[in-house]
Design a protein around this motif. Structure first.
Motif, short mmCIF file in Angstrom:
data_model
loop_
_atom_site.label_atom_id
_atom_site.label_comp_id
_atom_site.label_asym_id
_atom_site.label_seq_id
_atom_site.Cartn_x
_atom_site.Cartn_y
_atom_site.Cartn_z
N MET A 1 -46.08 -48.55 -36.75
CA MET A 1 -46.07 -49.33 -35.62
C MET A 1 -46.01 -50.85 -36.27
SD MET A 1 -48.64 -47.91 -32.89
CE MET A 1 -48.83 -46.41 -32.20
N ARG A 2 -45.54 -51.67 -35.29
CA ARG A 2 -45.71 -53.29 -35.94
C ARG A 2 -46.16 -54.13 -34.67
NH1 ARG A 2 -40.34 -54.79 -38.99
NH2 ARG A 2 -41.61 -56.59 -39.51
N LYS A 3 -47.18 -54.47 -34.84
CA LYS A 3 -47.84 -55.61 -33.60
C LYS A 3 -46.86 -56.76 -33.34
CE LYS A 3 -52.23 -57.23 -32.48
NZ LYS A 3 -53.76 -57.55 -32.96
N ILE A 4 -46.80 -56.74 -32.09
CA ILE A 4 -46.23 -58.05 -31.52
C ILE A 4 -46.88 -58.92 -30.87
CG2 ILE A 4 -43.83 -56.88 -31.79
CD1 ILE A 4 -43.82 -56.90 -28.53
N ALA A 5 -47.98 -58.32 -30.05
CA ALA A 5 -48.91 -59.01 -29.44
C ALA A 5 -50.20 -58.22 -29.38
CB ALA A 5 -48.65 -59.47 -27.91
N GLU A 6 -51.51 -58.68 -28.67
CA GLU A 6 -52.65 -57.94 -28.75
C GLU A 6 -52.38 -56.55 -27.94
OE1 GLU A 6 -56.23 -56.85 -29.81
OE2 GLU A 6 -55.30 -58.80 -30.53
N SER A 7 -52.56 -55.38 -28.78
CA SER A 7 -52.28 -54.08 -28.12
C SER A 7 -51.00 -53.97 -27.78
CB SER A 7 -53.38 -53.85 -27.09
OG SER A 7 -54.77 -53.95 -27.31
N VAL A 8 -49.94 -54.49 -28.13
CA VAL A 8 -48.75 -54.25 -28.01
C VAL A 8 -47.86 -54.04 -29.36
CG1 VAL A 8 -46.38 -55.13 -26.75
CG2 VAL A 8 -48.51 -55.69 -26.06
N TYR A 9 -47.04 -52.93 -29.41
CA TYR A 9 -46.57 -52.47 -30.70
C TYR A 9 -45.02 -52.12 -30.44
CZ TYR A 9 -51.43 -52.16 -31.68
OH TYR A 9 -52.86 -52.47 -31.95
N TRP A 10 -44.36 -52.70 -31.48
CA TRP A 10 -43.01 -52.02 -31.69
C TRP A 10 -43.07 -50.66 -32.27
CZ3 TRP A 10 -40.16 -51.02 -36.11
CH2 TRP A 10 -38.83 -50.88 -36.04
N VAL A 11 -42.30 -49.77 -31.65
CA VAL A 11 -42.27 -48.31 -32.25
C VAL A 11 -40.86 -47.76 -32.48
CG1 VAL A 11 -44.65 -47.75 -31.66
CG2 VAL A 11 -42.92 -47.55 -30.02
N GLY A 12 -40.04 -48.96 -32.83
CA GLY A 12 -38.74 -48.49 -32.70
C GLY A 12 -38.03 -48.04 -34.07
N VAL A 13 -36.67 -48.13 -34.14
CA VAL A 13 -35.97 -47.59 -35.34
C VAL A 13 -34.94 -48.65 -35.75
CG1 VAL A 13 -34.47 -45.86 -36.69
CG2 VAL A 13 -36.62 -45.10 -35.05
N VAL A 14 -34.66 -48.88 -36.92
CA VAL A 14 -33.60 -49.68 -37.64
C VAL A 14 -32.46 -48.79 -38.17
CG1 VAL A 14 -32.71 -51.58 -39.19
CG2 VAL A 14 -35.18 -51.55 -38.02
N HIS A 15 -31.42 -48.89 -37.53
CA HIS A 15 -30.18 -47.81 -37.93
C HIS A 15 -29.45 -48.90 -38.70
CE1 HIS A 15 -27.40 -44.26 -36.86
NE2 HIS A 15 -27.48 -44.63 -37.93
N TRP A 16 -29.43 -48.81 -40.04
CA TRP A 16 -28.81 -49.61 -40.62
C TRP A 16 -27.56 -49.67 -40.86
CZ3 TRP A 16 -31.51 -54.09 -42.58
CH2 TRP A 16 -32.67 -53.98 -42.72
N ASP A 17 -26.97 -48.25 -40.90
CA ASP A 17 -25.79 -48.09 -41.43
C ASP A 17 -24.72 -47.42 -40.23
OD1 ASP A 17 -27.00 -45.63 -41.20
OD2 ASP A 17 -26.57 -44.78 -43.27
#
Length: 391
Positions: A1-17
């Motif tokens: 998880m990556r926090k973007i605001a208080e108690s709000v998180y990015w839970v996505g995926v980077v599809h590089w290729d």
């Protein structure tokens, strides 16, 4: 998880290729599938999911999450919804919040049982305790069932495909505005442009909200979102530019000579030209040019009595994307005859354009052909001035 605001998180995926979307759209910069977890004091919500190829990555993010009460599915397309069945299997108490049009789509696409859905009205709110979500229907951005979600306390707009871009990056937020602007314009051109009249109404609807952050479902998050909203307004509503988009193909050089002559003639008359050799071009670049072009000229040699298939594809693409161009014409060479003009003209019923006199020649262009191209350049330059197109 990556926090973007208080108690709000990015839970996505980077599809590089990833390099192709829907077996159609080029992805030179890869893409992301952004999902977001919002943990209120009383309820927890997952906003969208990820492409099914990466369901295990999402499940890993959610390992420490005790409960998900709702999954907000803003768009039924599988790159956003495809992992929802696995989320529901992990969190069987969760309900799926959707627009009325999204519900049957998700039932068809993912076999989600009907009793798992909660249909939300435009403007309806959901309290998570100390956080409040508001659902904003944004139809045709870019499917009929799409919506955005506004997190009031943090002033975050989860916009789904709206305002997004296909771009892979380790940076969660926009750091290179020029790069993201180009990616977002490509995304708009390839996906959103056919619906620009409806998008104008959606932009007006968003103007009612105080938006500090736009978190789309593709691409990076905008922590200063004013510029992307204004860019969309320009792409949607601004008049065309003093620009000719000229997709062409040439088999033996005759059509290419005509294209070169017309390009020079237009440049001499102060008209910008963007050329696209359809044998090698990135079709996304052509789509981006169509966002701005005041005139479209298709350069097409004749093959078996009709237009070259690549030129026919360019006409089909323009018809599907419905750009704001006001003028269109055809140039090209033929060997013994055919119906290139008639065929291409019949492929663009969606374009509300004035068709300028085509220029076709037999074999190599002669002096009279070059003079006709000069007259075409005169006509285009005059019409662009009369129409007040932007430079």
């Amino acid at each position: 998880m990556r926090k973007i605001a208080e108690s709000v998180y990015w839970v996505g995926v980077v599809h590089w290729d990833r390099r192709l979307f829907d077996s159609l759209v080029p992805l030179p910069d890869g893409t992301t599938y952004n999902a977001y977890l919002v943990q209120g004091s009383e309820k927890t919500v997952l906003i969208d999911a990820v492409d099914p190829e990466f369901v295990q990555t999402l499940m890993t993010y959610l390992d420490g999450v005790e409960r998900i009460d709702y999954v907000v599915s803003q768009h039924a397309e599988q790159d956003h919804s495809g992992a929802i069945p696995q989320v529901l299997a992990r969190f069987p108490e969760a309900k799926v919040m959707v627009t009325a049009k999204a519900k049957p789509m998700l039932m068809d696409l993912l076999n989600i049982p009907e009793d798992k859905f909660v249909v939300v009205a435009d403007g309806e709110t959901l309290s998570l305790g100390d956080k409040t979500l508001k659902f904003i229907h944004t139809p045709w951005a870019h499917w009929p069932e799409t919506m955005s979600t506004y997190l009031a306390e943090d002033r975050i707009l989860f916009s789904c495909d709206f305002l997004g871009s296909h771009i892979a990056s380790s940076d969660l937020f926009v750091t290179d505005k020029c790069r993201v602007h180009e990616a977002a314009k490509r995304y708009f051109a390839e996906i959103m442009m056919p619906f620009r009249h409806i998008l104008a109404k959606n932009l007006d609807k968003l103007a009612e909200y105080d938006i500090a952050m736009v978190a789309p479902s593709h691409g990076q998050i905008y922590d200063s979102p004013g510029w992307i909203i204004e860019a969309y307004r320009e792409w949607v509503s601004a008049p065309p530019r003093n620009l000719v988009a000229l997709p062409y193909v040439s088999m033996h050089g005759s059509t290419a000579r005509m294209v070169d002559h017309l390009t020079a003639a237009l440049a001499e008359r102060g008209v910008q030209v963007e050329l696209f050799n359809l044998a090698v071009t990135d079709i996304g670049k052509l789509a981006m040019s169509l966002v701005d072009a005041g005139t479209i000229i298709v350069g097409a040699p004749t093959v078996l009595a009709g237009p070259h298939p690549l030129a026919a594809y360019a006409a089909f693409l323009a018809n599907a994307l419905r750009p704001k161009a006001q003028y269109l014409s055809i140039i090209g060479s033929y060997g013994w005859g055919g119906k290139t003009v008639e065929t291409l003209a019949g492929m663009i019923p969606n374009l509300k354009v004035e068709v300028l006199e085509p220029v076709l020649c037999k074999g190599l262009p002669k002096e009279e052909t070059l003079e006709a191209l000069n007259r075409m350049a005169d006509a285009i330059a005059a019409k662009h001035r009369e129409s007040g197109f932007r430079d």
